[in-house]
Motif scaffolding. Structure first.
Motif, PDB file in Angstrom:
ATOM      1  N   LEU A   1       4.176  49.608 -59.377  1.00  0.00           N
ATOM      2  CA  LEU A   1       4.725  48.921 -58.217  1.00  0.00           C
ATOM      3  C   LEU A   1       6.106  49.539 -58.021  1.00  0.00           C
ATOM      4  CD1 LEU A   1       5.010  46.737 -56.036  1.00  0.00           C
ATOM      5  CD2 LEU A   1       5.797  45.193 -57.854  1.00  0.00           C
ATOM      6  N   VAL A   2       6.303  50.230 -56.908  1.00  0.00           N
ATOM      7  CA  VAL A   2       7.534  50.977 -56.665  1.00  0.00           C
ATOM      8  C   VAL A   2       8.268  50.375 -55.474  1.00  0.00           C
ATOM      9  CG1 VAL A   2       8.498  53.258 -56.170  1.00  0.00           C
ATOM     10  CG2 VAL A   2       6.400  53.066 -57.513  1.00  0.00           C
ATOM     11  N   ARG A   3       9.569  50.175 -55.640  1.00  0.00           N
ATOM     12  CA  ARG A   3      10.445  49.701 -54.559  1.00  0.00           C
ATOM     13  C   ARG A   3      11.634  50.642 -54.511  1.00  0.00           C
ATOM     14  NH1 ARG A   3       8.898  44.438 -53.372  1.00  0.00           N
ATOM     15  NH2 ARG A   3       7.791  43.399 -55.054  1.00  0.00           N
ATOM     16  N   GLY A   4      12.084  50.946 -53.294  1.00  0.00           N
ATOM     17  CA  GLY A   4      13.236  51.821 -53.194  1.00  0.00           C
ATOM     18  C   GLY A   4      13.758  51.953 -51.790  1.00  0.00           C
ATOM     19  N   SER A   5      14.737  52.824 -51.648  1.00  0.00           N
ATOM     20  CA  SER A   5      15.320  53.098 -50.342  1.00  0.00           C
ATOM     21  C   SER A   5      16.008  54.452 -50.379  1.00  0.00           C
ATOM     22  CB  SER A   5      16.322  52.003 -49.961  1.00  0.00           C
ATOM     23  OG  SER A   5      17.412  52.011 -50.858  1.00  0.00           O
ATOM     24  N   TYR A   6      16.193  55.017 -49.184  1.00  0.00           N
ATOM     25  CA  TYR A   6      16.974  56.239 -49.061  1.00  0.00           C
ATOM     26  C   TYR A   6      17.648  56.248 -47.703  1.00  0.00           C
ATOM     27  CZ  TYR A   6      12.696  57.921 -46.721  1.00  0.00           C
ATOM     28  OH  TYR A   6      11.599  58.051 -45.905  1.00  0.00           O
ATOM     29  N   LYS A   7      18.740  57.025 -47.604  1.00  0.00           N
ATOM     30  CA  LYS A   7      19.433  57.138 -46.330  1.00  0.00           C
ATOM     31  C   LYS A   7      20.014  58.536 -46.204  1.00  0.00           C
ATOM     32  CE  LYS A   7      23.919  55.365 -47.822  1.00  0.00           C
ATOM     33  NZ  LYS A   7      24.994  54.435 -47.562  1.00  0.00           N
ATOM     34  N   TYR A   8      20.169  58.957 -44.937  1.00  0.00           N
ATOM     35  CA  TYR A   8      20.725  60.275 -44.641  1.00  0.00           C
ATOM     36  C   TYR A   8      21.141  60.316 -43.179  1.00  0.00           C
ATOM     37  CZ  TYR A   8      16.169  61.165 -42.503  1.00  0.00           C
ATOM     38  OH  TYR A   8      15.045  61.090 -41.722  1.00  0.00           O
ATOM     39  N   VAL A   9      21.873  61.358 -42.816  1.00  0.00           N
ATOM     40  CA  VAL A   9      22.248  61.578 -41.424  1.00  0.00           C
ATOM     41  C   VAL A   9      21.317  62.658 -40.889  1.00  0.00           C
ATOM     42  CG1 VAL A   9      24.061  62.293 -39.835  1.00  0.00           C
ATOM     43  CG2 VAL A   9      24.648  60.947 -41.854  1.00  0.00           C
ATOM     44  N   ALA A  10      20.564  62.337 -39.839  1.00  0.00           N
ATOM     45  CA  ALA A  10      19.612  63.267 -39.235  1.00  0.00           C
ATOM     46  C   ALA A  10      20.370  64.397 -38.522  1.00  0.00           C
ATOM     47  CB  ALA A  10      18.709  62.526 -38.253  1.00  0.00           C
ATOM     48  N   PRO A  11      19.692  65.527 -38.260  1.00  0.00           N
ATOM     49  CA  PRO A  11      20.341  66.633 -37.555  1.00  0.00           C
ATOM     50  C   PRO A  11      20.931  66.246 -36.198  1.00  0.00           C
ATOM     51  CG  PRO A  11      18.282  67.368 -38.511  1.00  0.00           C
ATOM     52  CD  PRO A  11      18.348  65.875 -38.705  1.00  0.00           C
ATOM     53  N   ASP A  12      20.363  65.227 -35.546  1.00  0.00           N
ATOM     54  CA  ASP A  12      20.899  64.798 -34.251  1.00  0.00           C
ATOM     55  C   ASP A  12      22.044  63.789 -34.397  1.00  0.00           C
ATOM     56  OD1 ASP A  12      19.599  62.490 -35.043  1.00  0.00           O
ATOM     57  OD2 ASP A  12      18.238  62.416 -33.326  1.00  0.00           O
ATOM     58  N   GLY A  13      22.480  63.508 -35.649  1.00  0.00           N
ATOM     59  CA  GLY A  13      23.618  62.638 -35.887  1.00  0.00           C
ATOM     60  C   GLY A  13      23.271  61.184 -36.137  1.00  0.00           C
ATOM     61  N   GLN A  14      22.016  60.795 -36.012  1.00  0.00           N
ATOM     62  CA  GLN A  14      21.620  59.409 -36.262  1.00  0.00           C
ATOM     63  C   GLN A  14      21.658  59.096 -37.756  1.00  0.00           C
ATOM     64  OE1 GLN A  14      18.321  57.464 -34.175  1.00  0.00           O
ATOM     65  NE2 GLN A  14      17.830  59.506 -33.388  1.00  0.00           N
ATOM     66  N   ASN A  15      22.116  57.897 -38.080  1.00  0.00           N
ATOM     67  CA  ASN A  15      22.067  57.426 -39.461  1.00  0.00           C
ATOM     68  C   ASN A  15      20.695  56.810 -39.695  1.00  0.00           C
ATOM     69  OD1 ASN A  15      24.769  58.018 -40.313  1.00  0.00           O
ATOM     70  ND2 ASN A  15      25.437  56.392 -38.959  1.00  0.00           N
ATOM     71  N   ILE A  16      19.971  57.348 -40.638  1.00  0.00           N
ATOM     72  CA  ILE A  16      18.616  56.888 -40.948  1.00  0.00           C
ATOM     73  C   ILE A  16      18.640  56.209 -42.312  1.00  0.00           C
ATOM     74  CG2 ILE A  16      16.203  57.552 -41.284  1.00  0.00           C
ATOM     75  CD1 ILE A  16      17.235  58.189 -38.467  1.00  0.00           C
ATOM     76  N   ALA A  17      18.052  55.030 -42.408  1.00  0.00           N
ATOM     77  CA  ALA A  17      17.905  54.312 -43.676  1.00  0.00           C
ATOM     78  C   ALA A  17      16.475  53.782 -43.746  1.00  0.00           C
ATOM     79  CB  ALA A  17      18.893  53.164 -43.762  1.00  0.00           C
ATOM     80  N   VAL A  18      15.828  54.016 -44.859  1.00  0.00           N
ATOM     81  CA  VAL A  18      14.445  53.583 -45.049  1.00  0.00           C
ATOM     82  C   VAL A  18      14.339  52.812 -46.363  1.00  0.00           C
ATOM     83  CG1 VAL A  18      12.049  54.344 -45.368  1.00  0.00           C
ATOM     84  CG2 VAL A  18      13.547  55.587 -43.791  1.00  0.00           C
ATOM     85  N   SER A  19      13.760  51.630 -46.302  1.00  0.00           N
ATOM     86  CA  SER A  19      13.403  50.867 -47.493  1.00  0.00           C
ATOM     87  C   SER A  19      11.885  50.910 -47.598  1.00  0.00           C
ATOM     88  CB  SER A  19      13.855  49.412 -47.362  1.00  0.00           C
ATOM     89  OG  SER A  19      15.246  49.338 -47.261  1.00  0.00           O
ATOM     90  N   PHE A  20      11.365  50.886 -48.812  1.00  0.00           N
ATOM     91  CA  PHE A  20       9.911  50.979 -48.949  1.00  0.00           C
ATOM     92  C   PHE A  20       9.414  50.246 -50.181  1.00  0.00           C
ATOM     93  CE2 PHE A  20      11.664  54.600 -51.182  1.00  0.00           C
ATOM     94  CZ  PHE A  20      10.971  54.601 -52.381  1.00  0.00           C
ATOM     95  N   VAL A  21       8.129  49.929 -50.121  1.00  0.00           N
ATOM     96  CA  VAL A  21       7.368  49.416 -51.251  1.00  0.00           C
ATOM     97  C   VAL A  21       6.115  50.265 -51.320  1.00  0.00           C
ATOM     98  CG1 VAL A  21       6.063  47.455 -52.167  1.00  0.00           C
ATOM     99  CG2 VAL A  21       8.214  47.062 -50.961  1.00  0.00           C
ATOM    100  N   ALA A  22       5.736  50.667 -52.510  1.00  0.00           N
ATOM    101  CA  ALA A  22       4.483  51.390 -52.706  1.00  0.00           C
ATOM    102  C   ALA A  22       3.736  50.667 -53.822  1.00  0.00           C
ATOM    103  CB  ALA A  22       4.742  52.844 -53.076  1.00  0.00           C
ATOM    104  N   ASP A  23       2.543  50.174 -53.467  1.00  0.00           N
ATOM    105  CA  ASP A  23       1.757  49.419 -54.431  1.00  0.00           C
ATOM    106  C   ASP A  23       0.279  49.615 -54.144  1.00  0.00           C
ATOM    107  OD1 ASP A  23       1.311  47.865 -52.173  1.00  0.00           O
ATOM    108  OD2 ASP A  23       2.439  46.136 -52.903  1.00  0.00           O
ATOM    109  N   LYS A  24      -0.541  48.670 -54.544  1.00  0.00           N
ATOM    110  CA  LYS A  24      -1.981  48.788 -54.331  1.00  0.00           C
ATOM    111  C   LYS A  24      -2.340  48.874 -52.849  1.00  0.00           C
ATOM    112  CE  LYS A  24      -2.844  43.865 -54.269  1.00  0.00           C
ATOM    113  NZ  LYS A  24      -3.594  42.759 -54.780  1.00  0.00           N
ATOM    114  N   ASN A  25      -1.441  48.465 -51.972  1.00  0.00           N
ATOM    115  CA  ASN A  25      -1.677  48.527 -50.526  1.00  0.00           C
ATOM    116  C   ASN A  25      -1.132  49.808 -49.897  1.00  0.00           C
ATOM    117  OD1 ASN A  25      -2.885  45.921 -50.465  1.00  0.00           O
ATOM    118  ND2 ASN A  25      -0.846  45.051 -50.658  1.00  0.00           N
ATOM    119  N   GLY A  26      -0.630  50.728 -50.700  1.00  0.00           N
ATOM    120  CA  GLY A  26      -0.126  51.998 -50.193  1.00  0.00           C
ATOM    121  C   GLY A  26       1.375  51.983 -49.971  1.00  0.00           C
TER     122      GLY A  26
END
Length: 113
Positions: A71-96
């Motif tokens: 069961l994996v939980r996490g997040s990452y963030k970065y600045v896209a080439p077009d200057g947008q701030n991107i942040a993603v949180s995720f869960v990876a488990d039996k449901n993908g």
């Protein structure tokens, strides 16, 4: 587990290599924070680079009637080439893999395919 951690670390290093645009020299990206722990019940790691990119992830081994595996939980963030701030949180488990993306402060559920 160790192979996964080594593969993720290699990916981080490759992604952190600065890419130069025409006529513009960029300062090298440095790792400013890094921590990890791996054991038989799971793992966790986090890192942050000088350009503001970061990632953190925790995984725990589940072996019950509902799920067997990580069961994996996490997040990452970065600045896209077009200057947008991107942040993603995720869960990876039996449901993908189930990400939730934020673009400049707005929550968005990515389209499911």
């Amino acid at each position: 587990m160790k192979i996964i951690l080594i593969a993720l670390s290699t990916l981080v290093i490759v992604c952190a290599i600065p890419q130069q645009q025409q006529g513009q020299a960029q300062a090298p990206v440095e790792i400013v924070k890094q921590d990890s722990e791996v054991d038989v019940n799971g793992y966790n790691f986090e890192f942050e680079t000088s350009d503001g990119t970061s990632r953190q992830e925790q995984a725990e081994y589940k072996n019950d009637t509902d799920q067997q595996g990580l069961l994996v939980r996490g997040s990452y963030k970065y600045v896209a080439p077009d200057g947008q701030n991107i942040a993603v949180s995720f869960v990876a488990d039996k449901n993908g893999y189930q990400p939730t993306e934020q673009k400049d402060g707005q929550n968005q559920q990515p389209a499911q395919s």
